[in-house]
Motif scaffolding. Structure first.
Motif, PDB file in Angstrom:
ATOM      1  N   ILE A  17       0.873  -1.220   0.068  1.00 16.85           N
ATOM      2  CA  ILE A  17      -0.087   0.140  -0.072  1.00 16.85           C
ATOM      3  C   ILE A  17       0.715   1.270  -0.074  1.00 16.85           C
ATOM      4  N   PRO A  18       1.898   1.401   0.695  1.00 17.72           N
ATOM      5  CA  PRO A  18       2.664   2.614   0.754  1.00 17.72           C
ATOM      6  C   PRO A  18       3.383   2.764  -0.602  1.00 17.72           C
ATOM      7  N   LEU A  19       3.605   1.693  -1.293  1.00 17.03           N
ATOM      8  CA  LEU A  19       4.191   2.104  -2.825  1.00 17.03           C
ATOM      9  C   LEU A  19       3.295   2.606  -3.861  1.00 17.03           C
ATOM     10  N   VAL A  20       1.931   1.686  -3.600  1.00 12.94           N
ATOM     11  CA  VAL A  20       0.883   2.225  -4.477  1.00 12.94           C
ATOM     12  C   VAL A  20       0.425   3.724  -4.075  1.00 12.94           C
ATOM     13  N   GLN A  21       0.346   4.213  -2.861  1.00 12.57           N
ATOM     14  CA  GLN A  21       0.077   5.411  -2.563  1.00 12.57           C
ATOM     15  C   GLN A  21       0.985   6.491  -3.128  1.00 12.57           C
ATOM     16  N   LYS A  22       2.359   6.001  -3.441  1.00 13.75           N
ATOM     17  CA  LYS A  22       3.332   7.078  -4.119  1.00 13.75           C
ATOM     18  C   LYS A  22       2.841   7.074  -5.566  1.00 13.75           C
ATOM     19  N   LEU A  23       2.490   5.975  -5.988  1.00 11.59           N
ATOM     20  CA  LEU A  23       1.882   5.880  -7.542  1.00 11.59           C
ATOM     21  C   LEU A  23       0.909   6.995  -7.675  1.00 11.59           C
ATOM     22  N   ASN A  24      -0.157   7.131  -6.574  1.00 12.16           N
ATOM     23  CA  ASN A  24      -1.240   7.817  -6.747  1.00 12.16           C
ATOM     24  C   ASN A  24      -1.018   9.004  -6.201  1.00 12.16           C
ATOM     25  N   ASP A  25       0.220   9.576  -5.775  1.00 11.52           N
ATOM     26  CA  ASP A  25       0.249  10.785  -4.873  1.00 11.52           C
ATOM     27  C   ASP A  25      -0.458  10.788  -3.776  1.00 11.52           C
ATOM     28  N   GLU A  26      -0.687   9.743  -3.166  1.00 13.41           N
ATOM     29  CA  GLU A  26      -1.227   9.651  -2.055  1.00 13.41           C
ATOM     30  C   GLU A  26      -2.651  10.155  -2.158  1.00 13.41           C
ATOM     31  N   LYS A  27      -3.220  10.279  -3.176  1.00 14.84           N
ATOM     32  CA  LYS A  27      -4.850  10.638  -3.089  1.00 14.84           C
ATOM     33  C   LYS A  27      -5.858   9.739  -2.462  1.00 14.84           C
ATOM     34  N   ILE A  28      -5.284   8.252  -2.383  1.00 12.40           N
ATOM     35  CA  ILE A  28      -6.480   7.539  -1.863  1.00 12.40           C
ATOM     36  C   ILE A  28      -5.774   6.930  -0.644  1.00 12.40           C
ATOM     37  N   PHE A  30      -5.002   5.188   2.920  1.00 13.48           N
ATOM     38  CA  PHE A  30      -4.401   3.803   3.294  1.00 13.48           C
ATOM     39  C   PHE A  30      -5.651   2.842   3.677  1.00 13.48           C
ATOM     40  N   PRO A  31      -6.732   3.184   4.648  1.00  8.02           N
ATOM     41  CA  PRO A  31      -7.661   2.279   4.685  1.00  8.02           C
ATOM     42  C   PRO A  31      -8.712   1.954   3.213  1.00  8.02           C
ATOM     43  N   VAL A  32      -8.725   3.059   2.717  1.00  6.37           N
ATOM     44  CA  VAL A  32      -9.490   2.773   1.488  1.00  6.37           C
ATOM     45  C   VAL A  32      -8.822   1.708   0.523  1.00  6.37           C
ATOM     46  N   LEU A  33      -7.498   1.756   0.397  1.00  8.24           N
ATOM     47  CA  LEU A  33      -6.657   1.220  -0.407  1.00  8.24           C
ATOM     48  C   LEU A  33      -6.512  -0.396   0.216  1.00  8.24           C
ATOM     49  N   GLN A  34      -6.421  -0.410   1.528  1.00  9.96           N
ATOM     50  CA  GLN A  34      -6.487  -1.798   2.341  1.00  9.96           C
ATOM     51  C   GLN A  34      -7.846  -2.446   1.933  1.00  9.96           C
ATOM     52  N   LYS A  35      -8.963  -1.846   2.056  1.00 13.32           N
ATOM     53  CA  LYS A  35      -9.905  -2.556   1.863  1.00 13.32           C
ATOM     54  C   LYS A  35     -10.234  -3.019   0.247  1.00 13.32           C
ATOM     55  N   ARG A  36      -9.723  -2.218  -0.472  1.00 12.84           N
ATOM     56  CA  ARG A  36      -9.694  -2.666  -1.900  1.00 12.84           C
ATOM     57  C   ARG A  36      -8.789  -3.839  -2.284  1.00 12.84           C
ATOM     58  N   PHE A  37      -7.734  -3.820  -1.684  1.00 12.36           N
ATOM     59  CA  PHE A  37      -6.773  -4.918  -1.783  1.00 12.36           C
ATOM     60  C   PHE A  37      -7.328  -6.062  -1.327  1.00 12.36           C
ATOM     61  N   HIS A  38      -8.070  -6.044  -0.219  1.00 10.36           N
ATOM     62  CA  HIS A  38      -8.408  -7.386   0.565  1.00 10.36           C
ATOM     63  C   HIS A  38      -9.561  -7.896  -0.341  1.00 10.36           C
ATOM     64  N   GLU A  39     -10.051  -7.132  -1.052  1.00  7.58           N
ATOM     65  CA  GLU A  39     -11.258  -7.589  -1.992  1.00  7.58           C
ATOM     66  C   GLU A  39     -10.414  -8.366  -3.292  1.00  7.58           C
ATOM     67  N   MET A  40      -9.600  -7.648  -3.780  1.00  6.22           N
ATOM     68  CA  MET A  40      -8.805  -7.981  -4.902  1.00  6.22           C
ATOM     69  C   MET A  40      -8.283  -9.387  -4.885  1.00  6.22           C
ATOM     70  N   VAL A  41      -7.535  -9.626  -3.733  1.00  8.96           N
ATOM     71  CA  VAL A  41      -6.620 -10.942  -3.555  1.00  8.96           C
ATOM     72  C   VAL A  41      -7.700 -12.010  -3.437  1.00  8.96           C
ATOM     73  N   ASN A  42      -9.093 -11.620  -3.547  1.00 10.15           N
ATOM     74  CA  ASN A  42     -10.135 -12.823  -3.485  1.00 10.15           C
ATOM     75  C   ASN A  42     -10.791 -12.884  -4.831  1.00 10.15           C
ATOM     76  N   GLN A  43     -10.215 -12.114  -5.893  1.00  9.92           N
ATOM     77  CA  GLN A  43     -10.504 -12.128  -7.467  1.00  9.92           C
ATOM     78  C   GLN A  43      -9.278 -12.784  -7.994  1.00  9.92           C
ATOM     79  N   ASN A  44      -9.350 -12.734  -9.482  1.00 10.58           N
ATOM     80  CA  ASN A  44      -8.208 -13.156 -10.327  1.00 10.58           C
ATOM     81  C   ASN A  44      -7.173 -12.233 -10.245  1.00 10.58           C
TER      82      ASN A  44
END
Length: 141
Positions: A17-28, A30-44
Motif C-alpha cells: 500500500i505505501p508504494l501504491v500510494q506513491k504511484l497515486n500521489d497518496e490521493k487514496i 490507506f484504509p480505502v486501499l486496504q479494503k480494496r486490496f483485501h477484496e482484490m486478492v480474492n478475485q483473479n
C-alpha cells in the motif's frame, strides 16, 4: 545484493500500500486501499513484488482473464519501482520475470493501461514491444 522477484502471499498484501500510494500521489487513503486490496486478492488478482533483501522496492498487480480478442491474458496494474532504483534496467528484469511467470500460467498476451501523463512509462512499454490498441475510459458512479 541481488533482487528477488516473487508473488506476494495474499496475507501480506498490506505491505504494498505505501508504494501504491506513491504511484497515486497518496490521493487514496490507506484504509480505502486496504479494503480494496483485501477484496482484490480474492478475485483473479496476484501481486508481484521486487525485494532487495527484506526491503520492498517494487510492485506490480496482475489481473488474469480470458478475452475474446487475445485469449488468456494478464493485465499488469499499479506498476511502481522506488525512484532510486529506476533507470538501471530493473523494470526490464521485472517484466522479463513477469512474462516468464504468466507464460507458465498459460497466458497468451499481456495488456495494460498507463496514465496519459506518465511519459517515462510510455517509452518503457514501447521498448518492451507494446502497441497502443485503444483508449481506456472511466466513469465514476
Amino acid at each position: 545484493m541481488g533482487f528477488i522477484f516473487k508473488i506476494l502471499d495474499k496475507e501480506h498484501i498490506d505491505l504494498i500500500i505505501p508504494l501504491v500510494q506513491k504511484l497515486n500521489d497518496e490521493k487514496i487513503s490507506f484504509p480505502v486501499l486496504q479494503k480494496r486490496f483485501h477484496e482484490m486478492v480474492n478475485q483473479n488478482y496476484e501481486c508481484a513484488v521486487i525485494l532487495e533483501g527484506e526491503k520492498l522496492i517494487g510492485v506490480c498487480g496482475l489481473w488474469f482473464c480470458t478475452r475474446h480478442y487475445s485469449g488468456k491474458s494478464v493485465e499488469p496494474d499499479h506498476v511502481f519501482i522506488e525512484e532510486t532504483y529506476r533507470g538501471k534496467g530493473l523494470g526490464k528484469q521485472f517484466f522479463k520475470w513477469i512474462y516468464d511467470y504468466v507464460s507458465g500460467k498459460g497466458c497468451e498476451a499481456v495488456e495494460l493501461n498507463t496514465y496519459v501523463t506518465n511519459y517515462p512509462s510510455h517509452k518503457f512499454y514501447y521498448n518492451q514491444g507494446f502497441n497502443i490498441l485503444g483508449y481506456h475510459f472511466l466513469k465514476k458512479l
